[in-house]
Design a protein around this motif. Structure first.
Motif, short mmCIF file in Angstrom:
data_model
loop_
_atom_site.label_atom_id
_atom_site.label_comp_id
_atom_site.label_asym_id
_atom_site.label_seq_id
_atom_site.Cartn_x
_atom_site.Cartn_y
_atom_site.Cartn_z
N MET A 322 3.11 -4.69 3.06
CA MET A 322 1.85 -3.85 2.49
C MET A 322 2.34 -2.88 1.53
SD MET A 322 -0.78 -3.88 5.60
CE MET A 322 -1.86 -2.83 5.10
N SER A 323 3.04 -2.06 1.97
CA SER A 323 3.72 -0.97 1.33
C SER A 323 4.28 -1.24 -0.19
CB SER A 323 4.78 0.01 2.00
OG SER A 323 4.10 0.62 3.16
N LEU A 324 4.97 -2.26 -0.07
CA LEU A 324 5.65 -2.89 -1.40
C LEU A 324 4.61 -3.36 -2.27
CD1 LEU A 324 8.62 -3.53 -2.49
CD2 LEU A 324 7.98 -5.82 -1.41
N VAL A 325 3.52 -3.95 -2.09
CA VAL A 325 2.51 -4.25 -2.83
C VAL A 325 1.70 -2.96 -3.28
CG1 VAL A 325 0.32 -5.53 -2.92
CG2 VAL A 325 2.19 -6.52 -1.86
N GLN A 326 1.65 -2.05 -2.32
CA GLN A 326 0.67 -0.90 -2.82
C GLN A 326 1.65 -0.09 -3.77
OE1 GLN A 326 0.19 0.37 1.18
NE2 GLN A 326 -1.93 -0.09 1.43
N ARG A 327 2.70 0.04 -3.66
CA ARG A 327 3.64 0.99 -4.45
C ARG A 327 3.89 0.32 -5.80
NH1 ARG A 327 6.48 2.72 0.00
NH2 ARG A 327 6.20 5.16 0.37
N GLY A 328 3.93 -1.31 -5.67
CA GLY A 328 4.30 -1.71 -7.06
C GLY A 328 3.04 -2.09 -7.93
N LEU A 329 1.83 -2.04 -7.22
CA LEU A 329 0.81 -2.46 -8.16
C LEU A 329 -0.35 -1.60 -8.12
CD1 LEU A 329 0.55 -6.37 -7.00
CD2 LEU A 329 1.59 -5.60 -9.20
N SER A 330 -1.32 -1.62 -9.03
CA SER A 330 -2.58 -0.74 -9.01
C SER A 330 -3.62 -1.44 -9.69
CB SER A 330 -2.15 0.29 -9.87
OG SER A 330 -2.13 0.24 -11.30
N GLY A 331 -5.01 -0.80 -9.45
CA GLY A 331 -5.95 -1.41 -9.78
C GLY A 331 -6.48 -2.98 -9.36
N GLU A 332 -6.97 -3.47 -10.10
CA GLU A 332 -7.26 -5.10 -9.82
C GLU A 332 -6.11 -5.91 -9.33
OE1 GLU A 332 -9.46 -6.33 -13.09
OE2 GLU A 332 -11.05 -4.92 -12.74
N ASP A 333 -5.05 -5.63 -9.87
CA ASP A 333 -3.95 -6.53 -9.80
C ASP A 333 -3.40 -6.18 -8.07
OD1 ASP A 333 -3.52 -7.46 -11.99
OD2 ASP A 333 -1.82 -6.46 -12.66
N ARG A 334 -3.69 -5.07 -7.65
CA ARG A 334 -3.61 -4.83 -6.12
C ARG A 334 -4.34 -5.58 -5.15
NH1 ARG A 334 -4.24 1.19 -4.87
NH2 ARG A 334 -2.42 1.60 -6.15
N VAL A 335 -5.57 -5.45 -5.62
CA VAL A 335 -6.86 -6.17 -4.87
C VAL A 335 -6.38 -7.86 -4.96
CG1 VAL A 335 -9.03 -6.65 -4.43
CG2 VAL A 335 -8.42 -4.47 -5.55
N LEU A 336 -6.00 -8.20 -6.19
CA LEU A 336 -5.63 -9.66 -6.17
C LEU A 336 -4.46 -9.96 -5.40
CD1 LEU A 336 -6.09 -10.48 -9.96
CD2 LEU A 336 -7.45 -11.55 -8.07
N ALA A 337 -3.68 -9.08 -5.27
CA ALA A 337 -2.32 -9.28 -4.53
C ALA A 337 -2.72 -9.32 -3.01
CB ALA A 337 -1.22 -8.06 -4.63
N PHE A 338 -3.62 -8.36 -2.52
CA PHE A 338 -3.72 -8.20 -1.17
C PHE A 338 -4.83 -9.25 -0.84
CE2 PHE A 338 -2.68 -3.88 -0.88
CZ PHE A 338 -1.61 -3.96 0.20
N THR A 339 -5.44 -10.05 -1.85
CA THR A 339 -6.29 -11.27 -1.62
C THR A 339 -5.30 -12.49 -1.21
OG1 THR A 339 -7.99 -10.60 -2.93
CG2 THR A 339 -7.69 -12.94 -2.31
N ALA A 340 -4.18 -12.66 -2.04
CA ALA A 340 -3.25 -13.47 -1.66
C ALA A 340 -2.39 -13.04 -0.40
CB ALA A 340 -2.25 -13.53 -2.98
N PHE A 341 -2.27 -11.97 -0.19
CA PHE A 341 -1.39 -11.50 0.95
C PHE A 341 -2.37 -12.16 2.33
CE2 PHE A 341 -0.43 -8.56 4.29
CZ PHE A 341 0.93 -8.15 4.10
N HIS A 342 -3.50 -11.92 2.42
CA HIS A 342 -4.28 -12.26 3.62
C HIS A 342 -4.32 -13.63 3.69
CE1 HIS A 342 -4.95 -8.00 5.24
NE2 HIS A 342 -5.02 -7.72 3.97
#
Length: 413
Positions: A322-342
């Motif tokens: 989770m921290s890797l995604v949060q630090r590496g992305l921002s905005g809508e990319d971050r939400v999309l990444a967490f969608t894929a994550f879950h």
């Protein structure tokens, strides 16, 4: 941790999530109990677990669209209200299809809620507080499993005189009330500004998440960690009771040790202060090795030790990811990444759980050099642990060749 809890926005989110997680685990146990009450079939109860796969595929695209059109706060508030209505309706009709329908919709709403929540955490804390904030959120979500099960038993016992499905109805309504509380807490939170696409701009779909280099890089360890959880979830009780000859009480102790191990892993992740990518592949590798070694354990005491190590490695892997995604992305990319994550976590967990159960039923015992004679449960656990360990090695090689670092640089640009 004290400085983190002094941040009002994060503290408010954490309290709301802790209460809703407690209610949700009560509701999950109640769903299984209601299905068993309606059908007296363990296969029908297993259907509740299968329902964790289909919503991930259906709600992933929905979550991506909402990320494009709504802000994160509105998404969380809407999904909380939806879950209030869904869970309150469950006990009204005594039919299996009715329970399955609302269980499916409840999980779908959760899939939409979670990426918006996780993508909001960096707006509420400082960058150096991400690991601990993720640890606390994960702890509130999964650390409440034993307490939620205990409260379910207490409420069901107090309402036992009502008879039939009515004795479970208060549990569902308490769960609904917990989502109301989460809604009230989220209303008090203010997040940073977000950019939203207009109707004339390019539509962002769920598939866009997998075009983000960092997302592609963390797919392997994310799914690997979920596979380890799913296999042990599916075969754990069979392994402890049938293979090791332990009692139900000893199995309950092992489940409790998972939680203790998770707390240890989250604290260790914060104290060791290692790069997120390193923490991910080390923790996933440790998880795979633990499952493989546990499969050969001759006594329940050694399995208990493995339970602590498994809980620690799994919690650390998910929090670091989770921290890797949060630090590496921002905005809508971050939400999309967490969608894929879950979505990937649920798909991996469900497929692994169902696949492990089928494999254990189909396989017979084997007699291998060095390890000796193994029953089907031990074979499946050993093989799955080795697969997870191998995936960890593959992820480590990606990092060593600079792939992860390059992915983060591309994501920032």
């Amino acid at each position: 941790m004290r400085a983190l809890l002094h941040r009002r926005g994060f503290r408010t989110l954490l309290v709301g999530q802790g209460v809703s997680a407690l209610g949700d685990w009560m509701g999950t146990v109640a769903l299984m109990a209601l299905v068993l009450q309606l059908t007296n079939s363990s296969t029908a109860v297993a259907g509740v677990l299968v329902l964790r796969l289909a919503p991930a595929a259906a709600a992933g695209p929905l979550a991506a669209r909402l990320a494009n059109r709504w802000d994160r706060r509105k998404t969380m508030l809407t999904m909380d209200l939806a879950r209030v209505a869904i869970i309150a309706l469950v006990p009204l009709i005594a039919a299996l299809w009715w329970v399955y329908l609302w269980a499916f919709l409840l999980e779908a709403a959760g899939i939409v809620f979670l990426p918006a929540r996780d993508a909001s955490i960096p707006d509420l804390v400082e960058p150096d507080q991400l690991e601990m904030s993720n640890a606390l959120v994960l702890g509130s979500s999964y650390g409440s499993i034993p307490l939620g099960a205990g409260l379910f038993a207490l409420v069901a016992w107090l309402c036992g005189g009502l008879g039939g499905r009515l004795e479970l109805a208060p549990v569902f309504w308490i769960d609904a009330a917990s989502f109301v509380f989460s809604f009230m807490m989220i209303r008090r939170i203010r997040l940073g500004p977000e950019r939203h696409h207009t109707a004339h701009e390019h539509h962002v779909g769920f598939a866009e998440a997998f075009r983000i280099p960092l997302v592609r890089s963390v797919i392997v360890p994310t799914v690997s960690a979920a596979v380890g959880i799913g296999v042990l979830f599916s075969l754990g009780i069979t392994f402890v009771r049938d293979t090791l000859g332990a009692s139900n009480a000893q199995f309950a102790v092992l489940i409790g040790l998972f939680g203790i191990g998770a707390a240890i892993g989250l604290v260790a992740l914060q104290r060791l202060d290692v790069p997120d990518a390193v923490a991910v592949y080390v923790a996933v590798g440790m998880q795979g090795a633990t499952v493989a070694i546990m499969s050969l354990a001759p006594t329940v005491e050694l399995a208990d030790l493995g339970a602590i190590l498994f809980g620690a490695s799994t919690a650390a892997a998910l929090a670091a990811g989770m921290s890797l995604v949060q630090r590496g992305l921002s905005g809508e990319d971050r939400v999309l990444a967490f969608t894929a994550f879950h979505v990937l976590i649920r798909i991996g967990l469900s497929l692994a759980a169902v696949g492990a159960g089928i494999a254990a039923d189909l396989l017979g015992g084997v007699d291998w050099p060095l390890v000796g004679s193994l029953d089907a449960t031990r074979v499946v656990l050993l093989c799955s642990g080795l697969v997870v360990l191998g995936c960890s090695v593959a992820f480590a090689r990606l990092r060593n060749t600079g792939t992860i670092r390059h992915a983060m640089e591309q994501s920032h640009t």
